[in-house]
Design a protein around this motif. Structure first.
Motif, PDB file in Angstrom:
ATOM      1  N   MET A 151       0.841  -1.198   0.000  1.00  0.00           N
ATOM      2  CA  MET A 151       0.000   0.000   0.000  1.00  0.00           C
ATOM      3  C   MET A 151       0.870   1.239   0.000  1.00  0.00           C
ATOM      4  SD  MET A 151      -3.427  -0.519   2.250  1.00  0.00           S
ATOM      5  CE  MET A 151      -2.461  -0.646   3.676  1.00  0.00           C
ATOM      6  N   SER A 152       0.396   2.252  -0.632  1.00  0.00           N
ATOM      7  CA  SER A 152       1.159   3.498  -0.647  1.00  0.00           C
ATOM      8  C   SER A 152       0.917   4.257   0.643  1.00  0.00           C
ATOM      9  CB  SER A 152       0.702   4.359  -1.831  1.00  0.00           C
ATOM     10  OG  SER A 152      -0.669   4.670  -1.663  1.00  0.00           O
ATOM     11  N   LEU A 153       1.832   5.163   0.924  1.00  0.00           N
ATOM     12  CA  LEU A 153       1.708   6.001   2.121  1.00  0.00           C
ATOM     13  C   LEU A 153       1.993   7.436   1.719  1.00  0.00           C
ATOM     14  CD1 LEU A 153       1.735   6.516   5.276  1.00  0.00           C
ATOM     15  CD2 LEU A 153       4.194   6.042   5.154  1.00  0.00           C
ATOM     16  N   GLU A 154       1.168   8.347   2.207  1.00  0.00           N
ATOM     17  CA  GLU A 154       1.406   9.755   1.912  1.00  0.00           C
ATOM     18  C   GLU A 154       1.173  10.577   3.166  1.00  0.00           C
ATOM     19  OE1 GLU A 154      -1.038  11.252  -1.231  1.00  0.00           O
ATOM     20  OE2 GLU A 154       0.170  13.073  -1.482  1.00  0.00           O
ATOM     21  N   LEU A 155       2.164  11.417   3.481  1.00  0.00           N
ATOM     22  CA  LEU A 155       2.022  12.313   4.633  1.00  0.00           C
ATOM     23  C   LEU A 155       1.946  13.732   4.117  1.00  0.00           C
ATOM     24  CD1 LEU A 155       4.801  10.837   6.991  1.00  0.00           C
ATOM     25  CD2 LEU A 155       2.370  10.259   6.945  1.00  0.00           C
ATOM     26  N   ILE A 156       0.935  14.468   4.566  1.00  0.00           N
ATOM     27  CA  ILE A 156       0.782  15.851   4.122  1.00  0.00           C
ATOM     28  C   ILE A 156       0.661  16.763   5.334  1.00  0.00           C
ATOM     29  CG2 ILE A 156      -0.614  17.454   2.760  1.00  0.00           C
ATOM     30  CD1 ILE A 156      -1.734  14.877   1.312  1.00  0.00           C
ATOM     31  N   ASP A 157       1.620  17.682   5.445  1.00  0.00           N
ATOM     32  CA  ASP A 157       1.597  18.694   6.515  1.00  0.00           C
ATOM     33  C   ASP A 157       1.386  18.111   7.905  1.00  0.00           C
ATOM     34  OD1 ASP A 157       2.076  20.868   4.918  1.00  0.00           O
ATOM     35  OD2 ASP A 157      -0.046  21.102   4.372  1.00  0.00           O
ATOM     36  N   VAL A 158       2.064  17.028   8.197  1.00  0.00           N
ATOM     37  CA  VAL A 158       1.869  16.381   9.493  1.00  0.00           C
ATOM     38  C   VAL A 158       2.685  17.088  10.562  1.00  0.00           C
ATOM     39  CG1 VAL A 158       2.333  14.286  10.825  1.00  0.00           C
ATOM     40  CG2 VAL A 158       1.274  14.127   8.554  1.00  0.00           C
ATOM     41  N   ARG A 159       1.987  17.557  11.568  1.00  0.00           N
ATOM     42  CA  ARG A 159       2.666  18.217  12.689  1.00  0.00           C
ATOM     43  C   ARG A 159       2.348  17.509  13.990  1.00  0.00           C
ATOM     44  NH1 ARG A 159       3.634  24.055  11.668  1.00  0.00           N
ATOM     45  NH2 ARG A 159       3.167  24.347   9.458  1.00  0.00           N
ATOM     46  N   LYS A 160       3.383  17.427  14.815  1.00  0.00           N
ATOM     47  CA  LYS A 160       3.165  16.878  16.149  1.00  0.00           C
ATOM     48  C   LYS A 160       4.136  17.550  17.099  1.00  0.00           C
ATOM     49  CE  LYS A 160       1.656  14.187  19.398  1.00  0.00           C
ATOM     50  NZ  LYS A 160       0.251  14.261  19.852  1.00  0.00           N
ATOM     51  N   SER A 182       6.009  18.398   5.639  1.00  0.00           N
ATOM     52  CA  SER A 182       5.071  18.953   4.663  1.00  0.00           C
ATOM     53  C   SER A 182       4.644  17.891   3.655  1.00  0.00           C
ATOM     54  CB  SER A 182       5.659  20.173   3.953  1.00  0.00           C
ATOM     55  OG  SER A 182       6.909  19.808   3.393  1.00  0.00           O
ATOM     56  N   HIS A 183       5.570  17.059   3.228  1.00  0.00           N
ATOM     57  CA  HIS A 183       5.165  16.012   2.291  1.00  0.00           C
ATOM     58  C   HIS A 183       6.137  14.841   2.301  1.00  0.00           C
ATOM     59  CE1 HIS A 183       3.787  14.335  -1.709  1.00  0.00           C
ATOM     60  NE2 HIS A 183       2.687  14.454  -0.983  1.00  0.00           N
ATOM     61  N   PHE A 184       5.578  13.643   2.332  1.00  0.00           N
ATOM     62  CA  PHE A 184       6.408  12.446   2.248  1.00  0.00           C
ATOM     63  C   PHE A 184       5.574  11.348   1.613  1.00  0.00           C
ATOM     64  CE2 PHE A 184       7.641   8.290   3.895  1.00  0.00           C
ATOM     65  CZ  PHE A 184       9.007   8.267   3.623  1.00  0.00           C
ATOM     66  N   THR A 185       6.151  10.602   0.681  1.00  0.00           N
ATOM     67  CA  THR A 185       5.397   9.507   0.067  1.00  0.00           C
ATOM     68  C   THR A 185       6.219   8.232   0.009  1.00  0.00           C
ATOM     69  OG1 THR A 185       6.131  10.155  -2.123  1.00  0.00           O
ATOM     70  CG2 THR A 185       3.929  10.916  -1.420  1.00  0.00           C
ATOM     71  N   LEU A 186       5.464   7.140   0.006  1.00  0.00           N
ATOM     72  CA  LEU A 186       6.047   5.809  -0.138  1.00  0.00           C
ATOM     73  C   LEU A 186       5.121   5.069  -1.077  1.00  0.00           C
ATOM     74  CD1 LEU A 186       8.086   3.620   1.097  1.00  0.00           C
ATOM     75  CD2 LEU A 186       6.269   3.118   2.702  1.00  0.00           C
ATOM     76  N   GLU A 187       5.713   4.509  -2.149  1.00  0.00           N
ATOM     77  CA  GLU A 187       4.871   3.835  -3.142  1.00  0.00           C
ATOM     78  C   GLU A 187       4.507   2.438  -2.662  1.00  0.00           C
ATOM     79  OE1 GLU A 187       3.590   5.365  -5.711  1.00  0.00           O
ATOM     80  OE2 GLU A 187       4.703   7.165  -5.031  1.00  0.00           O
ATOM     81  N   GLU A 188       3.502   1.884  -3.268  1.00  0.00           N
ATOM     82  CA  GLU A 188       3.096   0.506  -2.985  1.00  0.00           C
ATOM     83  C   GLU A 188       4.267  -0.438  -3.251  1.00  0.00           C
ATOM     84  OE1 GLU A 188      -0.662  -0.872  -3.915  1.00  0.00           O
ATOM     85  OE2 GLU A 188      -0.022  -2.876  -3.321  1.00  0.00           O
ATOM     86  N   GLY A 189       4.589  -1.288  -2.272  1.00  0.00           N
ATOM     87  CA  GLY A 189       5.658  -2.274  -2.426  1.00  0.00           C
ATOM     88  C   GLY A 189       7.045  -1.697  -2.282  1.00  0.00           C
ATOM     89  N   GLY A 225      -2.868   3.848   1.389  1.00  0.00           N
ATOM     90  CA  GLY A 225      -3.630   3.169   0.344  1.00  0.00           C
ATOM     91  C   GLY A 225      -4.809   4.007  -0.112  1.00  0.00           C
ATOM     92  N   GLY A 226      -4.609   5.321  -0.116  1.00  0.00           N
ATOM     93  CA  GLY A 226      -5.659   6.218  -0.579  1.00  0.00           C
ATOM     94  C   GLY A 226      -6.678   6.571   0.484  1.00  0.00           C
ATOM     95  N   LEU A 227      -6.569   5.984   1.660  1.00  0.00           N
ATOM     96  CA  LEU A 227      -7.534   6.249   2.727  1.00  0.00           C
ATOM     97  C   LEU A 227      -6.936   7.198   3.758  1.00  0.00           C
ATOM     98  CD1 LEU A 227     -10.332   5.340   3.997  1.00  0.00           C
ATOM     99  CD2 LEU A 227      -8.955   3.764   5.374  1.00  0.00           C
TER     100      LEU A 227
END
Ligand SMILES: Nc1ncnc2c1ncn2[C@@H]1O[C@H](COP(=O)(O)OP(=O)(O)O)[C@@H](O)[C@H]1O
Ligand SMILES: [Mg+2]
Lengths: 223, 452
Positions: free
Chosen positions: A1-10, A26-33, A67-69
């Protein structure tokens, strides 16, 4: 599954009351597999990031999309369910439950997803080279074996995303490479995306894609 | 693996604390079960014993003493009544059977109470639909020197049909009567004090030395009782009295009269009279009340209903003891509940990590809450089941001891459905006890738990 982080603050609150920002991505992605090693120094927020992704910790703002969710919007029970079914986690200190045998620990990895297969659990342990160790309790296993049990447990619910938090940091040198290989190979084989965080160059050098957490985590790091 | 097995395995992992807490519950439950069973059995016995008789008639005094002595043989008889009074009851049209009882003596061996009575006692139901039975080829009281013994007397003394025995005169250890009675039959166990009683034929009982009242005392007593003059009484028994006085003149040998046939009525006395009344049960109850009223007005004797007296005794005395016991055992169970609470609550800090790991594996807050609750319930139920078994073991061991000490016959494998209420009680208690630790699990922070 892909992973996408957008503007995540903690951020956490210091005992004095001051804000202590930990994550600002601000942005991070990981593709499926895909398999990626995320390098960061100790205290840099790696564990916090994995907790935010797995839904164990809520970010202050931003979106975690798996995974788009958009899982950040899910109510807690749904996030728990999602984690049970889709996400596997390997911890630095294994976190096996001492009351249960290796096999039972792996079964626990499926228990909360509502699908239990003794056969698959056995298969996974076999894959980890632990065929003869199934009915041993964690206390009877070496650290290397314990971590392999925990990898099997993380794979038990057939997750689509694997989060590994310094999986080799507590393991002796001889086992480090072996565990890393097992993790990478099984994830590749089962088409599971792998996000591994580490502070070790040695570990990250085993990955095709390596990211520095500090490159995209926009916070001032305390000295 | 389901929640129950998960809870069970983590309990097993902490075996010693788990066992100890379960054991404390088991102890409380065992005591409660033992009290419940003993209480039920004893109450049942008290309610049944003597229920075959509508009234026990005796001299004025304590009704409780009358019943305890006549039916249970555990108190001294009050005093005596003239034989003529018993004969009056026999002729009373409201009375179906009047059965005389003479008590006070005990067997020389084993010290069992002796009752001198008529054969009628053994053909009368001792409780509704329950009749005395003797062994095959055995007999009841037929001859003057016949005896019938209770099952316990037979067992303890090793007596059987044909055994001859002597008895000790009331309250005088050193005075053993010379006369011997012969066992004709052994009663089948009844679960009543009859089992530990030796019955002898009333004729023989009277014919024993010191059992017939000196004639002058007898005249005096009968006159007093019936509010007649001594002359009137003497006139009534003229033939007998003349005969007795004639023998007195003949010989000073105190045993002389033994050889002269049955005891004259004037010299006979009874300690109490069992009455079975005529009519339907409602009529009998009514008549019993009327008779009780009459005797109260007559001011020379009393009639008591054995079941009523015992019911009163149970509620006033045994009832309070039972209540105290139940309070005590409830307290023990509550304390053991607190023990379980402390044990689980203490283990929560150790289990923060376990709980966090399960949450990380996808367990919900409600799941880890249920898991803790389940453990509490399992601990309590385990203790409860063990306690039930243990309680029955206590009864099993205690029954013969109580029997030997008090004569109360207790079924050692008795089971009362009431005891099963401990199961739901324990589940409720376990839920209460597990609630707070469960809540701690529910609220615990996963990220923090994974740090440790
Ligand atoms: N619950 C918390 N409250 C306050 N500070 C925290 C908390 N959890 C983590 N931190 C702080 O956040 C920073 C990042 O921690 P962490 O994510 O564990 O880093 P890493 O895994 O990279 O070593 C650390 O300085 C840590 O002390
Ligand atoms: Mg960390």
């Amino acid at each position: 599954m892909s992973l996408e982080l957008i503007d995540v603050r903690k951020s956490y609150r210091e005992p004095g009351g001051a804000e202590l920002p930990i994550l600002n991505i601000s942005h991070f992605t990981l593709e499926e597999g895909e398999q990626v090693a995320l390098i960061g120094q100790s205290g840099g927020g790696k564990t916090t990031l994995l907790n935010v992704i797995s839904g164990l910790t809520r970010p202050d703002s931003g979106r975690v999309i798996i995974g788009g969710l958009d899982v950040t919007d899910l109510p807690e029970p749904a996030r728990d369910r999602f984690r049970a079914e889709r996400i596997g986690i390997v911890f630095q200190t294994f976190h096996l439950l001492p009351a249960f045998t290796a096999l039972e620990n792996v079964l626990l990895g499926m228990a909360f997803a509502g699908k239990q297969s003794r056969k698959y659990a056995t298969e996974l342990l076999d894959l980890m080279g632990l065929k003869a160790r199934m009915n041993h309790k964690p206390g009877q296993l070496s650290v290397g074996e314990q971590q392999r049990v925990s990898v099997a447990r993380a794979l038990a619910s057939r997750p689509r995303l694997m989060l590994a938090d310094e999986p080799t940091a507590s393991v002796d040198l001889a086992n480090q490479e072996n565990i890393l290989k097992l993790l990478q190979e099984t994830c590749r084989e089962k088409n599971v995306s792998l996000l591994l965080v580490t502070h070790s160059q040695e570990v990250s050098s085993q990955f095709e894609r390596v990211e520095q957490l500090s490159d995209f985590n926009q916070i001032e790091v305390h000295a | 693996m389901n929640l129950v097995t998960i809870a069970f395995k983590s309990m097993k992992h902490r075996l010693v604390p788990s066992l100890l807490t379960s054991l404390s519950v088991a102890l409380g439950v065992a005591l409660m079960v033992a009290v419940l069973i003993l209480n039920t059995v004893v109450t049942k016995m008290f309610q049944e014993t003597g229920s075959g008789y509508d009234l026990v008639v005796g001299p004025q005094g304590s009704a409780t003493q009358l019943i305890l002595s006549t039916i249970y043989h555990i108190d001294n008889p009050i005093e005596n009544l003239p034989w003529r009074y018993y004969q009056e009851w026999q002729e009373d049209p409201r009375v179906k059977y009047a059965i005389p009882f003479n008590m006070g003596d005990t067997t020389e061996v084993g010290n069992f109470p002796i009752v001198g009575t008529t054969p009628q006692y053994f053909i009368t139901e001792y409780a509704p639909d329950k009749k005395f039975r003797v062994g095959k080829n055995e007999n009841g009281l037929r001859g003057t020197w016949d005896a019938v013994i209770g099952s316990e007397v037979a067992k303890r003394n090793g007596w059987k049909q044909g055994t001859k025995f002597k008895m000790i005169h009331a309250g005088q250890d050193d005075h053993v009567h010379e006369e011997e009675f012969t066992v004709q039959g052994v009663l089948a166990p009844t679960g009543t004090p009859n089992d530990r009683t030796a019955f002898v034929h009333i004729d023989g009982f009277f014919m024993m030395s010191d059992h017939s009242k000196p004639v002058r005392d007898a005249i005096k007593m009968e006159a007093q009782f019936f509010r007649e003059t001594e002359e009137q009484v003497t006139e009534r028994h003229k033939k007998d009295i003349d005969e007795i006085l004639r023998h007195e003149g003949e010989s000073d040998d105190e045993h002389a009269h033994h050889n002269h046939g049955p005891t004259p009525d004037i010299q006979k006395e009874v300690t109490s009279i069992l009455l079975v009344l005529e009519g339907t049960s409602l009529q009998r109850a009514n008549r019993a009340l009327i008779i009780q009223g009459e005797l109260r007005e007559g001011r020379r004797s009393q009639a008591a209903n054995p079941v009523q007296i015992m019911a009163r005794l149970i509620t006033n005395l045994v009832g309070n003891i039972r209540l105290a016991f139940l309070y005590m055992t409830s307290l023990i169970i509550v304390v053991s509940g607190i023990g379980i609470f402390v044990s689980i609550y203490n283990s929560m800090s150790d289990r923060k990590r376990e709980i966090a790991v399960m949450r990380a594996l996808g367990a919900r807050r409600t799941t880890v809450f249920s898991l803790i609750l389940m453990e509490s319930v399992l601990l309590c139920l385990l203790g409860g089941i063990f306690g039930l078994l243990f309680g029955h073991a206590i009864v099993f061991v205690a029954a013969p001891i109580i029997e030997a000490r008090s004569g109360l016959l207790i079924e050692s494998l008795a089971f009362t459905p009431v005891e099963l209420i401990v199961i739901p009680i324990l589940v409720v208690m376990a839920s209460l006890v597990g609630f707070l630790p469960g809540l701690t699990a529910y609220q615990s922070d996963v990220a923090e738990g994974l740090q440790s």
